[in-house]
Design a protein around this motif. Structure first.
Motif, mmCIF file in Angstrom:
data_model
loop_
_atom_site.group_PDB
_atom_site.id
_atom_site.type_symbol
_atom_site.label_atom_id
_atom_site.label_comp_id
_atom_site.label_asym_id
_atom_site.label_seq_id
_atom_site.Cartn_x
_atom_site.Cartn_y
_atom_site.Cartn_z
ATOM 1 N N GLY A 1 0.807 -1.207 0.000
ATOM 2 C CA GLY A 1 0.000 0.000 0.000
ATOM 3 C C GLY A 1 0.838 1.254 0.000
ATOM 4 N N GLY B 1 5.104 8.043 11.585
ATOM 5 C CA GLY B 1 4.063 7.409 10.775
ATOM 6 C C GLY B 1 2.730 7.421 11.506
ATOM 7 N N ALA B 2 1.659 7.402 10.702
ATOM 8 C CA ALA B 2 0.314 7.332 11.287
ATOM 9 C C ALA B 2 0.133 6.020 12.050
ATOM 10 N N LYS B 3 0.927 5.021 11.687
ATOM 11 C CA LYS B 3 0.852 3.753 12.416
ATOM 12 C C LYS B 3 1.218 3.976 13.882
ATOM 13 N N LEU C 1 -1.592 5.837 15.638
ATOM 14 C CA LEU C 1 -2.679 4.934 16.030
ATOM 15 C C LEU C 1 -2.294 4.114 17.261
ATOM 16 N N TRP D 1 -8.153 -1.770 7.996
ATOM 17 C CA TRP D 1 -6.710 -1.890 7.782
ATOM 18 C C TRP D 1 -6.134 -2.921 8.770
ATOM 19 N N TYR E 1 -5.235 -2.320 12.579
ATOM 20 C CA TYR E 1 -6.193 -1.913 13.625
ATOM 21 C C TYR E 1 -6.417 -3.024 14.647
ATOM 22 N N ASN F 1 -8.984 1.914 3.585
ATOM 23 C CA ASN F 1 -8.095 0.837 3.162
ATOM 24 C C ASN F 1 -8.636 -0.394 3.868
ATOM 25 N N ASP G 1 -9.435 7.828 10.859
ATOM 26 C CA ASP G 1 -8.162 7.708 10.138
ATOM 27 C C ASP G 1 -8.360 8.282 8.735
ATOM 28 N N ILE H 1 -5.876 9.146 6.471
ATOM 29 C CA ILE H 1 -4.581 9.191 5.772
ATOM 30 C C ILE H 1 -4.708 9.183 4.247
ATOM 31 N N TYR H 2 -5.857 8.687 3.727
ATOM 32 C CA TYR H 2 -6.053 8.698 2.264
ATOM 33 C C TYR H 2 -6.855 9.919 1.797
ATOM 34 N N SER I 1 2.392 9.963 4.322
ATOM 35 C CA SER I 1 2.812 8.802 3.523
ATOM 36 C C SER I 1 2.117 8.706 2.172
ATOM 37 N N LYS I 2 0.789 8.795 2.186
ATOM 38 C CA LYS I 2 0.032 8.465 0.971
ATOM 39 C C LYS I 2 -0.144 9.688 0.074
ATOM 40 N N ARG J 1 8.314 8.469 7.224
ATOM 41 C CA ARG J 1 7.659 8.116 8.480
ATOM 42 C C ARG J 1 7.179 9.355 9.238
ATOM 43 N N LEU J 2 6.109 9.910 8.766
ATOM 44 C CA LEU J 2 5.574 11.116 9.399
ATOM 45 C C LEU J 2 4.042 11.045 9.454
HETATM 46 C C1 LIG Z 1 -5.635 3.115 6.730
HETATM 47 C C2 LIG Z 1 -4.193 3.347 7.067
HETATM 48 N N1 LIG Z 1 -3.901 4.034 8.177
HETATM 49 C C3 LIG Z 1 -2.636 4.262 8.532
HETATM 50 C C4 LIG Z 1 -1.573 3.808 7.780
HETATM 51 C C5 LIG Z 1 -0.174 4.078 8.270
HETATM 52 O O1 LIG Z 1 0.516 4.946 7.484
HETATM 53 P P1 LIG Z 1 1.974 5.479 7.893
HETATM 54 O O2 LIG Z 1 2.391 4.764 9.138
HETATM 55 O O3 LIG Z 1 2.838 5.168 6.728
HETATM 56 O O4 LIG Z 1 1.803 6.943 8.114
HETATM 57 C C6 LIG Z 1 -1.829 3.076 6.604
HETATM 58 C C7 LIG Z 1 -0.726 2.524 5.797
HETATM 59 O O5 LIG Z 1 -0.884 1.647 5.008
HETATM 60 C C8 LIG Z 1 -3.177 2.845 6.247
HETATM 61 O O6 LIG Z 1 -3.473 2.172 5.140
#
Ligand SMILES: Cc1ncc(COP(=O)(O)O)c(C=O)c1O
Length: 396
Positions: free
Chosen positions: A39, A99-101, A104, A125, A128, A175, A204, A206-207, A236-237, A245-246
Motif C-alpha cells: 500500500g 508514521g500514522a501507524k 494509532l 486496515w 487496527y 483501506n 483515520d 490518511i487517504y 505517507s500516501k 515516516r511522518l
Molecule cells: C488506513 C491506514 N492508516 C494508517 C496507515 C499508516 O501509514 P503510515 O504509518 O505510513 O503513516 C496506513 C498505511 O498503510 C493505512 O493504510
C-alpha cells in the motif's frame, strides 16, 4: 531454556508485509513478480519536499526533537487542518509521530484497557485489530459487504454499541475497500455517538487526498464530538512519503498529553529531517498530490475495466485510496488444475504462485470473501498483472 515472551503470540505480523516478503523471495528466485500487495504510492517524493529535507541536514537539524514534534510543524498541521478541512486546532492539540501507524498505536494504548470493546467496521486496515490486541482490548467487528458499498449505517452502529464499548475506529477513504463516507453519512453516525458520551472515535484520514468523488468530509466536523474525536493523518500516501515516516493526530489536549507520555517512552520525537520536510509539504502547493490522485484514478478505471473481463469478481467502484477489494467467493470450492481454492488465502496464494501477482487475502482485513489488489503500480504492470490473472482463471 531461552524463551521469547508469551505476548508475541497475542498478535499477528501484518499480512501485507508478509505477502511483500513472499513476493520478494519469488523475485529473488528469478520470477517476474508484479507486486499488487503493498500500500504505497509508486511515485517519488516531490522535489520541493526533498529539498527541504536536504536543507534540514545542511542546517544541522540533527538533535533530539520535542516528543510532540517541532512547534513550526505543529503549526503547519494546524494551518493544513484549517485550510483543507475547516477544522480549528491549536499546536497543543497536535502530536507528530513516526508514521500514522505510531499515531494509532499511541492513541489505542492511551485509551484501551484490558477487556474494553473496540468497534471496527469490516473491512479494516490490518493493523487496527492487532494494535487493539496489543492493548489487550477486544475487537468487535461491524460487518459490511460489497452490497452495502462496504459502509455501515447509523442503525448498525447503534446495534453494536454496548456498555463495554470504549472506542470506534475507522478509515475514510477506507483501506482496503476504497469506500468514502459522505458528510451526510458521517453526520448520521455522529448523531448516534452523541447519545453515548463515553465512546471515543478514531477517524483515520490518511487517504484524504486520494479521493475521486469530491471534498473530503471528517466526523470531526461535528462540534459536539470534537473532544472525543481523534483525527489521524500523515504524509505517507498524499505526498508519496512512506519512507519518511511522518504521521500526526489532532485531538483534545488530554489525549495528546497521553500520547506524548506513551511516545516519550517508545521513540521520543520523530526524525528531525522528516519533520522539516513535512513543513514544506504541508505549507506548499497541493498540485503534486492532486496530480498523483489523477493518475491513480486512471489506474483505478483501467483496473476495473480489466477485472470485469474475469468471471467471479464482484467489486464496488472504489471512491478513494488505491485498492480494489473484489468479493471472489465465486471461486471457493472450485478446482483449477490440481489446486482447490477453499478461501481468500488460497486464492491469493494461487494468484501469486501461478500468475506471479501478489495480493492480500481479505481475511487479514476482517473480510474472508474478498482479496485486496493495489493499483499503485504502473499502467504497464497493471495491464500485465490483470492479463496474467485472466489467463489463469479463464477456465475456472
Ligand atoms: C488506513 C491506514 N492508516 C494508517 C496507515 C499508516 O501509514 P503510515 O504509518 O505510513 O503513516 C496506513 C498505511 O498503510 C493505512 O493504510
Amino acid at each position: 531454556m531461552l524463551k521469547l515472551s508469551k505476548f508475541l503470540n497475542t498478535f499477528n505480523e501484518p499480512e501485507t508485509l508478509k505477502m511483500a516478503k513472499l513476493a520478494r523471495s519469488l523475485r529473488a528466485a528469478g520470477h517476474d513478480v508484479i507486486d499488487l500487495s503493498l500500500g504505497e504510492p509508486d511515485f517519488n517524493t516531490p522535489e520541493h519536499i526533498k529539498e527541504a529535507g536536504i536543507k534540514a541536514i545542511h542546517d544541522n537539524w540533527s538533535h533530539y526533537t520535542p516528543v510532540a514534534g517541532f512547534l513550526d510543524l505543529r503549526e503547519a498541521v494546524c494551518s493544513k487542518l484549517k485550510n483543507d478541512n475547516n477544522l480549528i486546532y491549536t499546536p497543543e492539540e497536535i502530536i507528530v509521530s513516526t508514521g500514522a501507524k505510531q499515531s494509532l498505536a499511541n492513541v489505542i494504548l492511551s485509551l484501551v484497557d484490558e477487556g474494553d470493546d473496540v468497534l471496527i467496521p469490516t473491512p479494516y486496515w490490518v493493523t487496527y485489530s492487532e494494535l487493539v490486541k496489543i492493548a489487550r482490548g477486544k475487537v468487535v467487528e461491524i460487518p459490511t459487504t460489497v452490497n452495502s458499498n462496504f459502509k455501515i449505517n447509523a442503525a448498525q452502529l447503534e446495534a453494536a454499541i454496548t456498555d463495554k464499548t470504549k472506542l470506534f475506529l475507522f478509515s475514510s477513504p477506507c483501506n482496503p475497500s476504497g469506500a468514502v463516507y459522505s458528510a451526510q453519512e458521517l453526520a448520521e453516525l455522529a448523531n448516534v455517538f452523541l447519545k453515548y458520551p463515553d465512546i471515543y472515535i478514531i477517524s483515520d484520514e490518511i487517504y484524504e487526498y486520494i479521493n475521486y468523488v469530491g471534498k473530503h468530509a471528517s466526523i470531526a466536523h461535528c462540534e459536539a464530538l470534537k473532544d472525543r474525536v481523534i483525527v489521524v493523518n500523515g504524509l505517507s500516501k498524499g505526498y508519496a512519503m512512506t519512507g519518511w515516516r511522518l504521521g500526526y493526530i489532532a485531538a483534545d489536549k488530554h489525549i495528546v498529553k497521553a500520547c506524548d507520555k506513551v511516545q516519550g517512552q517508545f521513540t521520543s520525537g520523530t526524525c528531525s529531517i522528516a519533520q522539516k520536510a513535512a513543513i514544506a509539504a504541508l505549507l506548499g502547493s497541493k498540485t503534486c498530490s492532486f496530480d498523483m490522485t489523477q493518475e491513480f484514478e486512471k489506474r483505478r478505471n483501467l483496473t476495473l475495466e480489466l477485472m470485469q473481463k474475469i468471471p467471479g469478481f464482484n467489486c464496488t467502484k472504489p471512491d478513494g485510496a488505491f485498492y480494489v477489494f473484489p468479493d471472489i467467493s465465486y471461486y471457493f470450492g472450485k478446482s483449477i488444475g490440481n489446486e482447490t481454492i477453499k478461501d481468500s488465502a488460497d486464492f491469493s496464494m494461487f494468484i501469486l504462485n501461478n500468475a506471479y501477482v501478489s495480493s492480500v487475502m481479505g481475511a487479514a482485513f476482517g473480510d474472508a470473501q474478498c482479496v485486496r489488489f493495489s493499483y499503485a503500480n504502473s499502467i504497464e504492470n497493471i495491464k500485465k498483472a490483470w492479463t496474467r490473472i485472466h489467463d489463469i482463471l479463464k477456465n475456472a
